[in-house]
Design a protein around this motif. Structure first.
Motif, PDB file in Angstrom:
ATOM      1  N   VAL A  88      47.527  47.055  37.082  1.00  0.00           N
ATOM      2  CA  VAL A  88      46.183  47.427  37.534  1.00  0.00           C
ATOM      3  C   VAL A  88      46.210  48.462  38.653  1.00  0.00           C
ATOM      4  O   VAL A  88      45.152  48.947  39.067  1.00  0.00           O
ATOM      5  CB  VAL A  88      45.395  46.194  38.015  1.00  0.00           C
ATOM      6  N   LYS A  89      47.378  48.813  39.114  1.00  0.00           N
ATOM      7  CA  LYS A  89      47.503  49.751  40.234  1.00  0.00           C
ATOM      8  C   LYS A  89      46.848  51.085  39.880  1.00  0.00           C
ATOM      9  O   LYS A  89      47.068  51.625  38.792  1.00  0.00           O
ATOM     10  CB  LYS A  89      48.984  49.943  40.570  1.00  0.00           C
ATOM     11  N   GLY A  90      46.032  51.576  40.792  1.00  0.00           N
ATOM     12  CA  GLY A  90      45.333  52.839  40.569  1.00  0.00           C
ATOM     13  C   GLY A  90      44.005  52.688  39.862  1.00  0.00           C
ATOM     14  O   GLY A  90      43.203  53.630  39.810  1.00  0.00           O
ATOM     15  N   ARG A  91      43.732  51.504  39.326  1.00  0.00           N
ATOM     16  CA  ARG A  91      42.466  51.263  38.625  1.00  0.00           C
ATOM     17  C   ARG A  91      41.612  50.222  39.338  1.00  0.00           C
ATOM     18  O   ARG A  91      40.383  50.302  39.316  1.00  0.00           O
ATOM     19  CB  ARG A  91      42.731  50.791  37.189  1.00  0.00           C
ATOM     20  N   PHE A  92      42.250  49.225  39.956  1.00  0.00           N
ATOM     21  CA  PHE A  92      41.540  48.142  40.624  1.00  0.00           C
ATOM     22  C   PHE A  92      41.681  48.304  42.140  1.00  0.00           C
ATOM     23  O   PHE A  92      42.712  48.770  42.630  1.00  0.00           O
ATOM     24  CB  PHE A  92      42.106  46.788  40.229  1.00  0.00           C
ATOM     25  N   THR A  93      40.645  47.860  42.850  1.00  0.00           N
ATOM     26  CA  THR A  93      40.681  47.867  44.309  1.00  0.00           C
ATOM     27  C   THR A  93      40.167  46.547  44.834  1.00  0.00           C
ATOM     28  O   THR A  93      39.051  46.129  44.487  1.00  0.00           O
ATOM     29  CB  THR A  93      39.820  49.000  44.884  1.00  0.00           C
ATOM     30  N   ILE A  94      40.963  45.899  45.671  1.00  0.00           N
ATOM     31  CA  ILE A  94      40.550  44.648  46.311  1.00  0.00           C
ATOM     32  C   ILE A  94      40.061  44.973  47.711  1.00  0.00           C
ATOM     33  O   ILE A  94      40.628  45.825  48.399  1.00  0.00           O
ATOM     34  CB  ILE A  94      41.703  43.622  46.324  1.00  0.00           C
ATOM     35  N   SER A  95      39.001  44.288  48.135  1.00  0.00           N
ATOM     36  CA  SER A  95      38.467  44.529  49.478  1.00  0.00           C
ATOM     37  C   SER A  95      37.802  43.253  49.977  1.00  0.00           C
ATOM     38  O   SER A  95      37.593  42.301  49.213  1.00  0.00           O
ATOM     39  CB  SER A  95      37.461  45.686  49.467  1.00  0.00           C
ATOM     40  N   ARG A  96      37.452  43.277  51.266  1.00  0.00           N
ATOM     41  CA  ARG A  96      36.775  42.131  51.875  1.00  0.00           C
ATOM     42  C   ARG A  96      35.440  42.597  52.434  1.00  0.00           C
ATOM     43  O   ARG A  96      35.301  43.746  52.886  1.00  0.00           O
ATOM     44  CB  ARG A  96      37.608  41.543  53.013  1.00  0.00           C
ATOM     45  N   GLY A  97      34.477  41.684  52.441  1.00  0.00           N
ATOM     46  CA  GLY A  97      33.209  41.969  53.080  1.00  0.00           C
ATOM     47  C   GLY A  97      33.370  41.974  54.587  1.00  0.00           C
ATOM     48  O   GLY A  97      34.379  41.505  55.129  1.00  0.00           O
ATOM     49  N   ASN A  98      32.374  42.492  55.297  1.00  0.00           N
ATOM     50  CA  ASN A  98      32.470  42.650  56.746  1.00  0.00           C
ATOM     51  C   ASN A  98      32.698  41.333  57.472  1.00  0.00           C
ATOM     52  O   ASN A  98      33.437  41.275  58.455  1.00  0.00           O
ATOM     53  CB  ASN A  98      31.200  43.314  57.282  1.00  0.00           C
ATOM     54  N   ALA A  99      32.106  40.290  57.020  1.00  0.00           N
ATOM     55  CA  ALA A  99      32.262  38.992  57.674  1.00  0.00           C
ATOM     56  C   ALA A  99      33.538  38.291  57.232  1.00  0.00           C
ATOM     57  O   ALA A  99      33.877  37.244  57.779  1.00  0.00           O
ATOM     58  CB  ALA A  99      31.057  38.107  57.398  1.00  0.00           C
ATOM     59  N   GLY A 100      34.209  38.862  56.230  1.00  0.00           N
ATOM     60  CA  GLY A 100      35.482  38.298  55.797  1.00  0.00           C
ATOM     61  C   GLY A 100      35.367  37.130  54.847  1.00  0.00           C
ATOM     62  O   GLY A 100      36.388  36.635  54.372  1.00  0.00           O
TER      63      GLY A 100
END
Length: 126
Positions: free
Chosen positions: A64-76
């Motif tokens: 999935v590298k280069g296609r998917f992005t994991i992130s967190r919301g501001n409150a975590g």
């Protein structure tokens, strides 16, 4: 006790995009690393991506590298998985998981995680 609830799955054509969300209740997630796994029919659950407690470090499976992005919301307390350029082989039930630690260690092993969501279905048509 922690409850994780995934949302955002659905049916999409190949090449399309989806954004999955994982929301927590019962305890803050901001002190823990988080991850996404997936399980296709007839296959074992596989690691997709992980993010450290502060979002400073991320890790991805090669598939999935280069296609998917994991992130967190501001409150975590929310974790996202942005999925672009989806392929039929991405079809699976996607699960979010809470790590036992705050850093990325042994991210691809299920034993690293102590709480799991119920999963959300992603289906990619060709």
């Amino acid at each position: 006790q922690v409850q994780l609830v995934e949302s955002g799955g659905g049916l999409v054509q190949a090449g399309g995009s989806l954004r999955l969300s994982c929301a927590a209740s019962g305890r803050t997630l901001s002190n823990y690393a988080m991850a996404w796994f997936r399980q296709a029919p007839g296959k074992e659950r596989e690691y997709v991506a992980a993010i450290s407690w502060n979002g400073g470090t991320t890790s991805y499976a090669d598939s999935v590298k280069g296609r998917f992005t994991i992130s967190r919301g501001n409150a975590g307390n929310t974790v996202y998985l942005q999925m672009n350029s989806l392929k039929p082989e991405d079809t699976a039930v996607y699960y979010c998981a809470k790590s036992k630690t705050n850093l990325l260690r042994l991210v691809n092993l299920a034993v690293t995680y102590d709480y799991w969501g119920q999963g959300t279905q992603v289906t990619v048509s060709s």
